[in-house]
Design a protein around this motif. Structure first.
Motif, mmCIF file in Angstrom:
data_model
loop_
_atom_site.group_PDB
_atom_site.id
_atom_site.type_symbol
_atom_site.label_atom_id
_atom_site.label_comp_id
_atom_site.label_asym_id
_atom_site.label_seq_id
_atom_site.Cartn_x
_atom_site.Cartn_y
_atom_site.Cartn_z
ATOM 1 N N LEU A 138 0.823 -1.208 0.000
ATOM 2 C CA LEU A 138 0.000 0.000 0.000
ATOM 3 C C LEU A 138 0.858 1.259 0.000
ATOM 4 O O LEU A 138 0.621 2.186 -0.789
ATOM 5 C CB LEU A 138 -0.922 0.004 1.227
ATOM 6 N N VAL A 139 1.871 1.298 0.857
ATOM 7 C CA VAL A 139 2.650 2.526 0.986
ATOM 8 C C VAL A 139 3.566 2.726 -0.220
ATOM 9 O O VAL A 139 3.772 3.862 -0.673
ATOM 10 C CB VAL A 139 3.450 2.528 2.308
ATOM 11 N N THR A 140 4.098 1.635 -0.791
ATOM 12 C CA THR A 140 4.964 1.782 -1.961
ATOM 13 C C THR A 140 4.168 2.278 -3.158
ATOM 14 O O THR A 140 4.627 3.160 -3.907
ATOM 15 C CB THR A 140 5.652 0.447 -2.286
ATOM 16 N N LYS A 141 2.986 1.737 -3.363
ATOM 17 C CA LYS A 141 2.141 2.203 -4.467
ATOM 18 C C LYS A 141 1.686 3.639 -4.245
ATOM 19 O O LYS A 141 1.637 4.437 -5.193
ATOM 20 C CB LYS A 141 0.937 1.274 -4.623
ATOM 21 N N ALA A 142 1.376 3.988 -3.007
ATOM 22 C CA ALA A 142 0.957 5.364 -2.714
ATOM 23 C C ALA A 142 2.108 6.339 -2.949
ATOM 24 O O ALA A 142 1.899 7.462 -3.435
ATOM 25 C CB ALA A 142 0.460 5.460 -1.276
ATOM 26 N N LEU A 143 3.316 5.917 -2.620
ATOM 27 C CA LEU A 143 4.492 6.748 -2.864
ATOM 28 C C LEU A 143 4.683 6.990 -4.357
ATOM 29 O O LEU A 143 4.959 8.113 -4.797
ATOM 30 C CB LEU A 143 5.722 6.068 -2.274
ATOM 31 N N TYR A 144 4.516 5.939 -5.141
ATOM 32 C CA TYR A 144 4.607 6.068 -6.598
ATOM 33 C C TYR A 144 3.546 7.048 -7.119
ATOM 34 O O TYR A 144 3.854 7.932 -7.937
ATOM 35 C CB TYR A 144 4.421 4.698 -7.248
ATOM 36 N N GLU A 145 2.316 6.911 -6.660
ATOM 37 C CA GLU A 145 1.231 7.789 -7.120
ATOM 38 C C GLU A 145 1.502 9.244 -6.737
ATOM 39 O O GLU A 145 1.232 10.157 -7.528
ATOM 40 C CB GLU A 145 -0.100 7.329 -6.526
ATOM 41 N N LEU A 146 2.061 9.448 -5.545
ATOM 42 C CA LEU A 146 2.369 10.815 -5.126
ATOM 43 C C LEU A 146 3.467 11.413 -5.996
ATOM 44 O O LEU A 146 3.358 12.561 -6.461
ATOM 45 C CB LEU A 146 2.788 10.825 -3.657
ATOM 46 N N ALA A 147 4.530 10.663 -6.244
ATOM 47 C CA ALA A 147 5.613 11.155 -7.098
ATOM 48 C C ALA A 147 5.121 11.443 -8.507
ATOM 49 O O ALA A 147 5.526 12.429 -9.141
ATOM 50 C CB ALA A 147 6.752 10.134 -7.129
ATOM 51 N N LEU A 148 4.235 10.584 -9.001
ATOM 52 C CA LEU A 148 3.644 10.798 -10.324
ATOM 53 C C LEU A 148 2.831 12.087 -10.349
ATOM 54 O O LEU A 148 2.929 12.889 -11.297
ATOM 55 C CB LEU A 148 2.766 9.605 -10.693
ATOM 56 N N SER A 149 2.029 12.309 -9.310
ATOM 57 C CA SER A 149 1.203 13.523 -9.260
ATOM 58 C C SER A 149 2.054 14.783 -9.161
ATOM 59 O O SER A 149 1.643 15.860 -9.603
ATOM 60 C CB SER A 149 0.234 13.453 -8.071
ATOM 61 N N MET A 150 3.259 14.659 -8.585
ATOM 62 C CA MET A 150 4.171 15.793 -8.458
ATOM 63 C C MET A 150 4.992 16.000 -9.731
ATOM 64 O O MET A 150 5.742 16.958 -9.837
ATOM 65 C CB MET A 150 5.097 15.580 -7.262
ATOM 66 N N ARG A 151 4.876 15.056 -10.683
ATOM 67 C CA ARG A 151 5.586 15.102 -11.963
ATOM 68 C C ARG A 151 7.090 15.285 -11.770
ATOM 69 O O ARG A 151 7.725 16.131 -12.427
ATOM 70 C CB ARG A 151 5.019 16.221 -12.840
ATOM 71 N N LEU A 152 7.651 14.482 -10.900
ATOM 72 C CA LEU A 152 9.071 14.602 -10.605
ATOM 73 C C LEU A 152 9.901 14.229 -11.829
ATOM 74 O O LEU A 152 9.716 13.177 -12.429
ATOM 75 C CB LEU A 152 9.446 13.722 -9.419
ATOM 76 N N THR A 153 10.835 15.085 -12.159
ATOM 77 C CA THR A 153 11.697 14.849 -13.315
ATOM 78 C C THR A 153 12.684 13.728 -13.034
ATOM 79 O O THR A 153 13.048 12.961 -13.940
ATOM 80 C CB THR A 153 12.459 16.138 -13.670
ATOM 81 N N TYR A 154 13.121 13.647 -11.803
ATOM 82 C CA TYR A 154 14.078 12.610 -11.415
ATOM 83 C C TYR A 154 13.804 12.283 -9.958
ATOM 84 O O TYR A 154 13.808 13.169 -9.095
ATOM 85 C CB TYR A 154 15.501 13.121 -11.611
ATOM 86 N N PHE A 155 13.551 11.016 -9.661
ATOM 87 C CA PHE A 155 13.095 10.598 -8.345
ATOM 88 C C PHE A 155 13.876 9.357 -7.911
ATOM 89 O O PHE A 155 13.932 8.374 -8.660
ATOM 90 C CB PHE A 155 11.596 10.300 -8.387
ATOM 91 N N VAL A 156 14.489 9.435 -6.725
ATOM 92 C CA VAL A 156 15.312 8.331 -6.227
ATOM 93 C C VAL A 156 14.730 7.810 -4.917
ATOM 94 O O VAL A 156 14.361 8.592 -4.034
ATOM 95 C CB VAL A 156 16.775 8.788 -6.006
ATOM 96 N N VAL A 157 14.656 6.498 -4.810
ATOM 97 C CA VAL A 157 14.218 5.834 -3.581
ATOM 98 C C VAL A 157 15.396 5.056 -3.007
ATOM 99 O O VAL A 157 15.979 4.210 -3.689
ATOM 100 C CB VAL A 157 13.036 4.879 -3.840
ATOM 101 N N VAL A 158 15.747 5.387 -1.772
ATOM 102 C CA VAL A 158 16.785 4.662 -1.039
ATOM 103 C C VAL A 158 16.062 3.818 0.003
ATOM 104 O O VAL A 158 15.646 4.335 1.045
ATOM 105 C CB VAL A 158 17.771 5.628 -0.345
ATOM 106 N N PRO A 159 15.865 2.520 -0.243
ATOM 107 C CA PRO A 159 15.081 1.701 0.687
ATOM 108 C C PRO A 159 15.723 1.608 2.065
ATOM 109 O O PRO A 159 16.933 1.818 2.221
ATOM 110 C CB PRO A 159 15.047 0.321 0.004
ATOM 111 N N PRO A 160 14.930 1.267 3.087
ATOM 112 C CA PRO A 160 15.496 1.063 4.422
ATOM 113 C C PRO A 160 16.426 -0.145 4.436
ATOM 114 O O PRO A 160 16.500 -0.898 3.462
ATOM 115 C CB PRO A 160 14.252 0.830 5.296
ATOM 116 N N TYR A 161 17.118 -0.335 5.552
ATOM 117 C CA TYR A 161 18.132 -1.385 5.633
ATOM 118 C C TYR A 161 17.591 -2.766 5.268
ATOM 119 O O TYR A 161 18.301 -3.589 4.687
ATOM 120 C CB TYR A 161 18.735 -1.422 7.038
#
Length: 369
Positions: free
Chosen positions: A95-118
Motif C-alpha cells: 500500500l505505501v509503496t504504491k501510494a508513494l509512486y502515485e504521489l511522485a507521479l502527481s508531483m511530476r518529478l523529473t528525477y526521483f530516487v528511492v533509497v530503501p530502508p536497511y
C-alpha cells in the motif's frame, strides 16, 4: 487488523508530528526520515512532503519525500531510507509503496530516487513493477551508503572489547595512557567539526560532503535541541585533534561524519574517539552502533572471506577492527515521470555517466547537495 485504509499527504511541519513519532519508534526509522532532518534540508532548498497510510486509527507505513526545483526546468526528489511500514505486514508495504509512486507521479518529478530502508529488499519486485530502475553509480545522488558495519550494543563492554582486534585494544589503551581525552561537543563546536572534517577530506584528496561552510551550524540548530545529533571531540592537552558527528534515533547511533587534523597519529586519537562513542551510545540506551559507510566492494570481499588491499582498505580495516557485523544494504532505485528524461536516462546517461566528466555534469545539473 481491520479498518478503513486512508492515504494521508501533508505539506506543513505542524501537521506532521504524527509521522515523526512513527519514525522515532520504528525499528527501520532513520534520521533522514525525521522532521528535524527536513528542517535542515529545507535550509538548502529542499521541500518536505509527508505521506502515510492509516488503517483505521493506526498508522501502518509511510515516507517523507524531499523535493527541489532545479533552474526552473525540473523538480527532483528522493526518499532516504524509506518507505517504512509495520514490520511483517506485506499488505502495508504494498500500500505505501504504491501510494508513494502515485504521489511522485502527481508531483511530476523529473528525477526521483528511492533509497530503501536497511531491510528494504522486499520492495524490489514492486518497485520494478512500477517501472523503477536500479540506480547506476553514475547517476546522483552519490555517496549513499550501500554497506555498513553494525555493532550490537546489547553485549556487555567486555564482550565488545573481546570482539575487537588485539591491535585495536592496544591502540585504545595507548591513547588513554598518553592522555587523549574525548569530550561531548555542542553548538559552539560546529566550526571545529567542519574544519576537522575538511582537513581529513583535503588530506585524502576528496571534496567535502556536505560542501556548505555553514552546514554544521545549521545541522546543530536543526537537530541539536532534540538530542538527535551529537558532536564528539578527541583532544590532546586541550588541542582538538579529531572529531565525529553522530545521529541518534530509535536506539541506534549512526556515525555520520568524522574529521582528523592528521596530527598525533602515534597517540591513536581516532581509536579512542570511536570507542568512547560506542560506550556513550551503550550507556544511553542505544541497541546498535552503525558505522554507516563501508565500501560495498570491500564488504562483499570480506563476506567471501577475502582480505582487501587497495587505496581505501585502510579505512575499512580501521572500522572492521572494532568487530561487528558487515551488512550489505539495498540497491537504490530511480524513475523519471518525464518520458523524454526517462528515455535519456535509461539509454544514454547510464552509459555516459561512467565518465567522470559526464558524471560531474549530471551532479551539477541535478544540484543534489
Amino acid at each position: 487488523m481491520s479498518g478503513r485504509v486512508m492515504v494521508v499527504v501533508r505539506h506543513e511541519f505542524d501537521e506532521s508530528q504524527i509521522w515523526d513519532d512513527f519514525v522515532s519508534q520504528h525499528p527501520e526509522g532513520h534520521i533522514e526520515q525525521t522532521n528535524t532532518w527536513a528542517k535542515l534540508r529545507q535550509h538548502y532548498g529542499w521541500k518536505p512532503t509527508w505521506l502515510w497510510i492509516m488503517r483505521g486509527e493506526t498508522m501502518i507505513g509511510g515516507a517523507m519525500i524531499q523535493t527541489r526545483r532545479v533552474r526552473r526546468l525540473a523538480t527532483i526528489g528522493y526518499v532516504e531510507r524509506g518507505p517504512i511500514w509495520s514490520p511483517g505486514d506485506n499488505d502495508a508495504m504494498n500500500l505505501v509503496t504504491k501510494a508513494l509512486y502515485e504521489l511522485a507521479l502527481s508531483m511530476r518529478l523529473t528525477y526521483f530516487v528511492v533509497v530503501p530502508p536497511y531491510n528494504g529488499e522486499p520492495t524490489y519486485p514492486l518497485l520494478q513493477s512500477l517501472n523503477f530502475r536500479r540506480k547506476p553509480r553514475s547517476l546522483p545522488p552519490t555517496g549513499i551508503g550501500q554497506a555498513t558495519l553494525l555493532i550490537d550494543l546489547q553485549q556487555d563492554s567486555e564482550a565488545l572489547l573481546a570482539d575487537m582486534s588485539m591491535t585495536k585494544r592496544q591502540n585504545i589503551r595507548r591513547a588513554i595512557r598518553k592522555g587523549v581525552r574525548v569530550r561531548i561537543g555542542n553548538g559552539d563546536d560546529a566550526e571545529l567539526m567542519r574544519d576537522l572534517m575538511w582537513a581529513g577530506c583535503k588530506r585524502r584528496g576528496i571534496a567535502p560532503v556536505p560542501p556548505q561552510e555553514d552546514y554544521f551550524h545549521t545541522l546543530w540548530n536543526a537537530l541539536g535541541p532534540s538530542g538527535r545529533i551529537k558532536f564528539f571531540v578527541a583532544e590532546i592537552e586541550g588541542q582538538p585533534v579529531s572529531s565525529a558527528t553522530a545521529c541518534v534515533l530509535g536506539g541506534v547511533m549512526h556515525l555520520w561524519r568524522v574529521g582528523w587534523s592528521g596530527t598525533h597519529k602515534d597517540y591513536n586519537p581516532n581509536d579512542l574517539l570511536h570507542w568512547e562513542m560506542i560506550q556513550w551510545a551503550k550507556r544511553n540506551g542505544c541497541r546498535v552502533f552503525d558505522f554507516m559507510h563501508i565500501r560495498p566492494d570491500h564488504a562483499r570481499a570480506i563476506l567471501r572471506g577475502e582480505r582487501v588491499k587497495d587505496a581505501y582498505s585502510g579505512v575499512t580495516e580501521f572500522k572492521t577492527s572494532f568487530g561487528g557485523e558487515i551488512r550489505l544494504l539495498p540497491d537504490l532505485y530511480y524513475q523519471s515521470f518525464n518520458p523524454l528524461v526517462q528515455l535519456a536516462l535509461a539509454f544514454g546517461a547510464e552509459r555516459l555517466g561512467d565518465t567522470s566528466v559526464c558524471r560531474n555534469a549530471l551532479i551539477r545539473v541535478f544540484s543534489w547537495n
